[in-house]
Write an enzyme that holds these catalytic residues in place. Structure first.
Site, PDB file in Angstrom:
ATOM      1  N   LEU A  22      -3.460  19.384   5.362  1.00 12.91           N
ATOM      2  CA  LEU A  22      -3.820  18.437   6.414  1.00 12.91           C
ATOM      3  C   LEU A  22      -3.145  17.106   6.104  1.00 12.91           C
ATOM      4  O   LEU A  22      -3.495  16.445   5.130  1.00 12.91           O
ATOM      5  CB  LEU A  22      -5.339  18.235   6.476  1.00 12.91           C
ATOM      6  N   ALA A  30       3.698  10.366   3.309  1.00 15.81           N
ATOM      7  CA  ALA A  30       4.540  10.216   2.123  1.00 15.81           C
ATOM      8  C   ALA A  30       4.220  11.275   1.073  1.00 15.81           C
ATOM      9  O   ALA A  30       5.123  11.875   0.480  1.00 15.81           O
ATOM     10  CB  ALA A  30       4.358   8.812   1.538  1.00 15.81           C
ATOM     11  N   GLY A  32       1.986  14.081   1.568  1.00 13.71           N
ATOM     12  CA  GLY A  32       1.868  15.408   2.152  1.00 13.71           C
ATOM     13  C   GLY A  32       3.205  16.095   2.375  1.00 13.71           C
ATOM     14  O   GLY A  32       3.354  17.287   2.099  1.00 13.71           O
ATOM     15  N   SER A  33       4.187  15.334   2.868  1.00 14.59           N
ATOM     16  CA  SER A  33       5.487  15.969   3.112  1.00 14.59           C
ATOM     17  C   SER A  33       6.115  16.429   1.801  1.00 14.59           C
ATOM     18  O   SER A  33       6.765  17.478   1.742  1.00 14.59           O
ATOM     19  CB  SER A  33       6.413  15.007   3.869  1.00 14.59           C
ATOM     20  N   GLU A  85      -7.397  14.943  -8.484  1.00 10.17           N
ATOM     21  CA  GLU A  85      -6.643  14.230  -9.525  1.00 10.17           C
ATOM     22  C   GLU A  85      -5.821  13.077  -8.962  1.00 10.17           C
ATOM     23  O   GLU A  85      -5.649  12.046  -9.618  1.00 10.17           O
ATOM     24  CB  GLU A  85      -5.727  15.223 -10.260  1.00 10.17           C
ATOM     25  N   GLU A 127       2.566  -2.800   1.791  1.00  8.59           N
ATOM     26  CA  GLU A 127       2.459  -2.484   3.199  1.00  8.59           C
ATOM     27  C   GLU A 127       2.672  -3.740   4.049  1.00  8.59           C
ATOM     28  O   GLU A 127       2.510  -4.861   3.555  1.00  8.59           O
ATOM     29  CB  GLU A 127       1.041  -1.958   3.508  1.00  8.59           C
ATOM     30  N   LYS A 129     -10.921   3.097  -6.332  1.00  9.41           N
ATOM     31  CA  LYS A 129     -10.566   3.862  -7.532  1.00  9.41           C
ATOM     32  C   LYS A 129     -11.546   3.579  -8.666  1.00  9.41           C
ATOM     33  O   LYS A 129     -11.909   4.472  -9.429  1.00  9.41           O
ATOM     34  CB  LYS A 129      -9.135   3.536  -7.933  1.00  9.41           C
TER      35      LYS A 129
END
Lengths: 454, 454
Positions: free
Chosen positions: B12, B16, B18-19, B130, B191, B206
């Site tokens: 899903l 950056a 996921g691809s 992780e 960003e 985090k």
């Protein structure tokens, strides 16, 4: 307090690490039960000598000199005896009797690892050994699990605390090897017989374990190239500092590309090497350890901490015990890799790295040309050269000890040549150094050190 | 090639990370199968926009804008969409349909972690994350498993690459925040809307995840004290350097001892802090991350590497996918802790640390005594003081811009006072600083920074 299922835990060995493991198991019993989801009942501790003096006092009624009864009926067996036998036989017995096992025994895993893992696979048992590679530093799970979807390219590890302590003190104090070793022995950082550490045997065992995990390949200990640090002297440390390096005993595990004739292979080697002072490994001081990992996707990673010490190593052992207990409760078999890559372990001659060669040569015209020619003929390309005149030592036989410095020209003028090479193949380099040693213009090959980390 | 069992893997999100995950799953399919003991068949990739430009090209036939069909019948679902919804609903659906799940979604875990872990516990599913805490750095397994038998005392993490890049460049170049931020945006390290990074929201998420693991305690995000780095200017960086420190945005997770009235508690906080230049965290440069862990038995550990980046983070995700597959094949339920410690999260006022307070004060007799008195009344003990005369800026209104320096005494002589404190309670410190600000002799409270790492 939650009412947990009881798991029977047996401990083999109560030395520096074992006695701390036992003490922590007893002292933190409630907290460990919450972590594990099971009460960890320490059912017995097998020792060689019931009356030995230990770092921490242990309940006398748990001690026994007979491990046999502990090996049957235990859920988890912790082996901290060290050495090959009877550790190997006991571990195999425990596995075959249905126990999960935890060990910190690097010598055993580096020599009989496949036998133990196969036995565990047969019965679906789990084998944990976080403490066997770098003491308290978590490195087994990162290599086995976290990096399982990546391709490790290289590991450079400072995995022996004693030698790092010695080299670090030599660097900081300008002291000689023998003096620092004696100091380390007095402080308990080095054994009375320091051979396993200073000759690199301990690091070689750890290198074999790390490489096996990183490259999914069985690495026989006799395929690990090993050099110790006993030849490292004050002059070499000083020269390294002058050139912006520090000398570290490194365990290097590297993936080597294949060529037309052969497939990919790996190199596993332990030797003292020059490391740039800006590299993260250069900042690892004292008896600390660190493992630097380069992976294809993850890039550079470093794991740092205490590589030895009873209570530090006990932390890693207890992490394994809790993991074993959780899995025991959750059910399912121990996890191994389905298929191993079984890459070939290449001989040291196939490795390429950079080198720093230090020579004493006659200080006369044409000498540099001769040396450069020998290197070039041997396919070793020069990156940097530094030539300095060697001042005669005070009290040198060629001049009276009380002569003024200006008048003390030696009979044969000598120069020191420090040559940094580009990457060269180890075989070419060693052949070339042999030819340099035979050359008329070279008085002495002072040192040849690899440069690692770039 | 070995004939493995097939596992259906759904992805899903194809941004950056996921691809890169998809590309590596396809490119290294054979090798991953050997590692996992199962063929990992990528059955579909849910994306928002079929025609979006991606870092790597993906097979068009795998892309879909409808995640629903992927959530049933998949063995492993990888969630890399980010954000809370629809990620939360999709993950819960996948878990309830029997899948094991892998996510890198720190915002989701920091806000809805317990809901997701509980859902997984109910059905015996596994949740891996992780990549959610420190990008490519393996830190989840070390905290959850390797240190499970130890007691973590403190974590200090550099867990946001953007802010570390900015602070590092400000330190190296003597540049101002706004200039370095613009540079970071141009280079892709920040960003267009940098709020989540520079205001510490990302680091706070985090920190909540790391503290939950380290202290076996649910840490609601609103209990994490958070300050960003937008107030850090060139002068503060220069002053820190002068005093032997570097400024880092730290996520600090700390165990606080109990007292007569309350039991043990924890503190979780994110703020810019002064770190001694000799501390390992001070050497973490650029966009790198590091997590420094202090545990009762293991001592000091540090984990270092890339905290962000598509392919680096993909390494951590794939490690989780392989782990999930191995466990799927071996059988048994997902492993969670049996009982959580559920320590209270203390308010920031209860924390004790050292501070550096920088003041502009009138340069006249008695001022230091007044300031020292206010600190002493507030239970803040002074460790070091440095007073310097403030030279008027050229162009300062009190002197003509072209007057010679020697003649340019300002109308009101001013001094800068840098006070280092011993450990003090945050509540005492902030009350004291408020009183300093109101004092007649204090012109301006320039900065108040915590000192961490000793």
């Amino acid at each position: 307090m939650t009412d947990y299922r009881r798991l029977r835990v047996a401990l083999l060995g109560a030395g520096a690490v074992g006695s701390q493991v036992a003490a922590l198991l007893l002292r933190h019993a409630d907290e460990l039960a919450d972590r594990a989801g099971a009460t960890l009942e320490l059912v017995g501790i097998a020792v060689r000598d019931l009356d030995a003096t230990r770092d921490v006092e242990l309940p006398r009624e748990l001690l026994t000199t007979d491990p046999e009864p502990l090996l049957v009926g235990s859920d988890i067996v912790i082996e901290l005896m060290g050495g090959i036998e009877p550790a190997r036989t006991n571990l195999l017995q425990a596995i075959n009797a249905g126990a999960d096992v935890v060990t910190a025994n690097k010598a055993l895993l580096a020599t009989h690892g496949p036998e133990i893992f196969d036995a565990a696979d047969q019965v679906g048992a789990q084998v944990y050994y976080e403490a066997a590679a770098a003491g308290a530093i978590p490195i087994i799970r990162p290599l086995r699990d976290s990096l399982a979807g990546d391709r490790v390219q290289r590991i450079m590890g400072i995995v022996n605390g004693t030698t790092n302590y010695i080299l670090d003190r030599m660097d900081a104090e300008g002291a000689e090897f023998a003096d620092v070793l004696a100091q380390a022995q007095a402080l308990g950082f080095a054994e009375a017989d320091p051979t396993a550490d200073v000759e690199g045997y301990d690091a070689a065992q750890k290198a074999a374990i790390l490489a096996s995990l990183a490259f999914h390949t069985t690495v026989p200990l006799d395929k690990v190239h090993r050099e110790g640090i006993t030849a490292i002297d004050k002059d070499m440390i000083d020269a390294a500092r002058h050139a912006g390096y520090v000398i570290k005993l490194l365990a290097v595990c590297e993936r080597l590309p294949g060529d037309d004739d052969t497939g990919e292979s790996i190199s596993v080697r332990v030797y003292p090497a020059l490391v740039d002072r800006a590299h993260p490994l250069a900042s690892v001081h004292g008896a600390n350890n660190a493992v630097f990992v380069q992976a294809e996707a993850a890039g550079d990673l470093m794991f740092y901490g205490a590589g030895a010490g009873g209570v530090q190593t006990a932390s890693a052992v207890l992490g394994d015990v809790v993991s074993a207990a959780r899995r025991h409760i959750a059910g399912g078999k121990g996890v191994g890799e389905s298929t191993r890559a079984n890459l070939a372990v290449a001989p040291i001659g196939r490795v390429t790295t950079r080198y720093q060669i230090t020579l004493e040569v006659d200080d006369r015209p044409g000498v540099l040309a001769t040396v450069a020619g020998i290197l070039s003929d041997g396919h070793v390309s020069i990156a940097t050269v530094e030539q300095t005149v060697i001042e005669p030592a005070p009290g040198s036989p060629v001049t009276p000890a009380d002569a003024p410095a200006a008048a003390s020209a030696p009979a044969i003028p000598m120069a020191r040549l420090v040559i940094g090479t580009h990457r060269a193949r180890e075989q070419h380099l060693s052949d070339t150094v042999a030819r340099l040693a035979e050359s008329d213009v070279v008085e002495r090959v002072v040192s040849v050190l690899r440069v690692e980390g770039d």
